[in-house]
Design a protein around this motif. Structure first.
Motif, PDB file in Angstrom:
ATOM      1  N   MET A   1       0.839  -1.177   0.000  1.00  0.00           N
ATOM      2  CA  MET A   1       0.000   0.000   0.000  1.00  0.00           C
ATOM      3  C   MET A   1       0.890   1.250   0.000  1.00  0.00           C
ATOM      4  N   VAL A   2       0.651   2.131  -0.931  1.00  0.00           N
ATOM      5  CA  VAL A   2       1.422   3.366  -1.041  1.00  0.00           C
ATOM      6  C   VAL A   2       0.677   4.469  -0.321  1.00  0.00           C
ATOM      7  N   ARG A   3       1.380   5.114   0.597  1.00  0.00           N
ATOM      8  CA  ARG A   3       0.775   6.252   1.302  1.00  0.00           C
ATOM      9  C   ARG A   3       1.184   7.538   0.623  1.00  0.00           C
ATOM     10  N   GLU A   4       0.225   8.402   0.468  1.00  0.00           N
ATOM     11  CA  GLU A   4       0.515   9.705  -0.123  1.00  0.00           C
ATOM     12  C   GLU A   4       0.771  10.689   1.010  1.00  0.00           C
ATOM     13  N   LYS A   5       1.844  11.402   0.919  1.00  0.00           N
ATOM     14  CA  LYS A   5       2.191  12.381   1.937  1.00  0.00           C
ATOM     15  C   LYS A   5       1.258  13.583   1.790  1.00  0.00           C
ATOM     16  N   ARG A   6       0.634  13.979   2.879  1.00  0.00           N
ATOM     17  CA  ARG A   6      -0.291  15.110   2.844  1.00  0.00           C
ATOM     18  C   ARG A   6       0.464  16.407   3.112  1.00  0.00           C
ATOM     19  N   VAL A   7      -0.014  17.463   2.516  1.00  0.00           N
ATOM     20  CA  VAL A   7       0.601  18.778   2.686  1.00  0.00           C
ATOM     21  C   VAL A   7      -0.363  19.651   3.473  1.00  0.00           C
ATOM     22  N   ASP A   8       0.150  20.287   4.498  1.00  0.00           N
ATOM     23  CA  ASP A   8      -0.626  21.197   5.328  1.00  0.00           C
ATOM     24  C   ASP A   8      -1.212  22.317   4.467  1.00  0.00           C
ATOM     25  N   ALA A   9      -2.419  22.770   4.803  1.00  0.00           N
ATOM     26  CA  ALA A   9      -3.091  23.825   4.028  1.00  0.00           C
ATOM     27  C   ALA A   9      -2.269  25.113   4.017  1.00  0.00           C
ATOM     28  N   GLU A  10      -1.618  25.437   5.133  1.00  0.00           N
ATOM     29  CA  GLU A  10      -0.789  26.646   5.201  1.00  0.00           C
ATOM     30  C   GLU A  10       0.393  26.543   4.238  1.00  0.00           C
ATOM     31  N   VAL A  11       0.979  25.360   4.147  1.00  0.00           N
ATOM     32  CA  VAL A  11       2.095  25.142   3.224  1.00  0.00           C
ATOM     33  C   VAL A  11       1.594  25.237   1.790  1.00  0.00           C
ATOM     34  N   VAL A  13      -0.781  27.203   0.657  1.00  0.00           N
ATOM     35  CA  VAL A  13      -0.905  28.634   0.353  1.00  0.00           C
ATOM     36  C   VAL A  13       0.474  29.244   0.170  1.00  0.00           C
ATOM     37  N   LEU A  14       1.400  28.910   1.053  1.00  0.00           N
ATOM     38  CA  LEU A  14       2.764  29.432   0.958  1.00  0.00           C
ATOM     39  C   LEU A  14       3.410  29.001  -0.351  1.00  0.00           C
ATOM     40  N   TRP A  15       3.214  27.760  -0.753  1.00  0.00           N
ATOM     41  CA  TRP A  15       3.743  27.237  -2.014  1.00  0.00           C
ATOM     42  C   TRP A  15       3.265  28.107  -3.184  1.00  0.00           C
ATOM     43  N   ASP A  16       1.968  28.400  -3.206  1.00  0.00           N
ATOM     44  CA  ASP A  16       1.409  29.222  -4.285  1.00  0.00           C
ATOM     45  C   ASP A  16       1.972  30.642  -4.244  1.00  0.00           C
ATOM     46  N   ASP A  17       2.051  31.227  -3.038  1.00  0.00           N
ATOM     47  CA  ASP A  17       2.617  32.576  -2.899  1.00  0.00           C
ATOM     48  C   ASP A  17       4.070  32.611  -3.353  1.00  0.00           C
ATOM     49  N   PHE A  18       4.835  31.624  -2.928  1.00  0.00           N
ATOM     50  CA  PHE A  18       6.255  31.543  -3.280  1.00  0.00           C
ATOM     51  C   PHE A  18       6.420  31.487  -4.797  1.00  0.00           C
ATOM     52  N   PRO A  71      11.113  21.345   6.724  1.00  0.00           N
ATOM     53  CA  PRO A  71      10.822  22.556   7.496  1.00  0.00           C
ATOM     54  C   PRO A  71      11.752  23.719   7.117  1.00  0.00           C
ATOM     55  N   GLU A  72      13.003  23.408   6.783  1.00  0.00           N
ATOM     56  CA  GLU A  72      13.944  24.454   6.367  1.00  0.00           C
ATOM     57  C   GLU A  72      13.507  25.070   5.038  1.00  0.00           C
ATOM     58  N   ASP A  73      13.019  24.248   4.115  1.00  0.00           N
ATOM     59  CA  ASP A  73      12.527  24.750   2.827  1.00  0.00           C
ATOM     60  C   ASP A  73      11.336  25.682   3.034  1.00  0.00           C
ATOM     61  N   ILE A  74      10.463  25.308   3.943  1.00  0.00           N
ATOM     62  CA  ILE A  74       9.274  26.126   4.221  1.00  0.00           C
ATOM     63  C   ILE A  74       9.701  27.478   4.771  1.00  0.00           C
ATOM     64  N   GLU A  75      10.719  27.481   5.613  1.00  0.00           N
ATOM     65  CA  GLU A  75      11.234  28.747   6.152  1.00  0.00           C
ATOM     66  C   GLU A  75      11.873  29.590   5.046  1.00  0.00           C
ATOM     67  N   VAL A  76      12.603  28.958   4.129  1.00  0.00           N
ATOM     68  CA  VAL A  76      13.195  29.666   2.988  1.00  0.00           C
ATOM     69  C   VAL A  76      12.092  30.307   2.155  1.00  0.00           C
ATOM     70  N   MET A  77      11.025  29.565   1.905  1.00  0.00           N
ATOM     71  CA  MET A  77       9.911  30.086   1.114  1.00  0.00           C
ATOM     72  C   MET A  77       9.257  31.280   1.810  1.00  0.00           C
TER      73      MET A  77
END
Length: 116
Positions: A1-11, A13-18, A71-77
């Motif tokens: 069974m392959v689990r898909e990693k979930r992305v936090d809603a805040e991340v 939004v940040l991804w789109d803004d970045f 977490p470091e990437d999220i801080e960079v973004m």
């Protein structure tokens, strides 16, 4: 069974803004950073390691998928978005070409001359 990693809603939004703020393609950003970092002192054996910060970190984030962010990437973004927005708020008056202002934005992967 392959689990898909979930992305936090805040991340999410940040991804789109970045990606909206960092409007320079990664190849162009890398070339710009290599140019900026190639002053009087030459690069070492691996030029990518000598790219100016935070541009190198931004470039690394651009190569990742959202689910692979650390977490470091999220801080960079977050830092990149904040810095770009601050610089855009400090835009020089119209007609005053300020190369240093534009270069500061380009160092972060944002070209103010690119229309959205």
């Amino acid at each position: 069974m392959v689990r898909e990693k979930r992305v936090d809603a805040e991340v999410d939004v940040l991804w789109d803004d970045f990606h909206a703020q960092v409007n320079v393609p990664s190849a162009q950003l890398r070339q710009w950073l290599l140019t900026r970092g190639s002053g009087e002192e030459s690069f070492g054996p691996n030029p990518d390691l000598d790219l100016p910060e935070p541009g190198r970190q931004i470039l690394q984030v651009l190569t990742k998928r959202k689910v692979d962010l650390t977490p470091e990437d999220i801080e960079v973004m977050r830092d990149a978005v904040d810095r770009i927005e601050s610089l855009m708020d400090a835009k020089p008056p119209r007609g005053n070409a300020d190369d240093e202002w534009r270069h500061s934005l380009l160092d972060l992967g944002h070209d103010p001359l690119v229309e959205r």
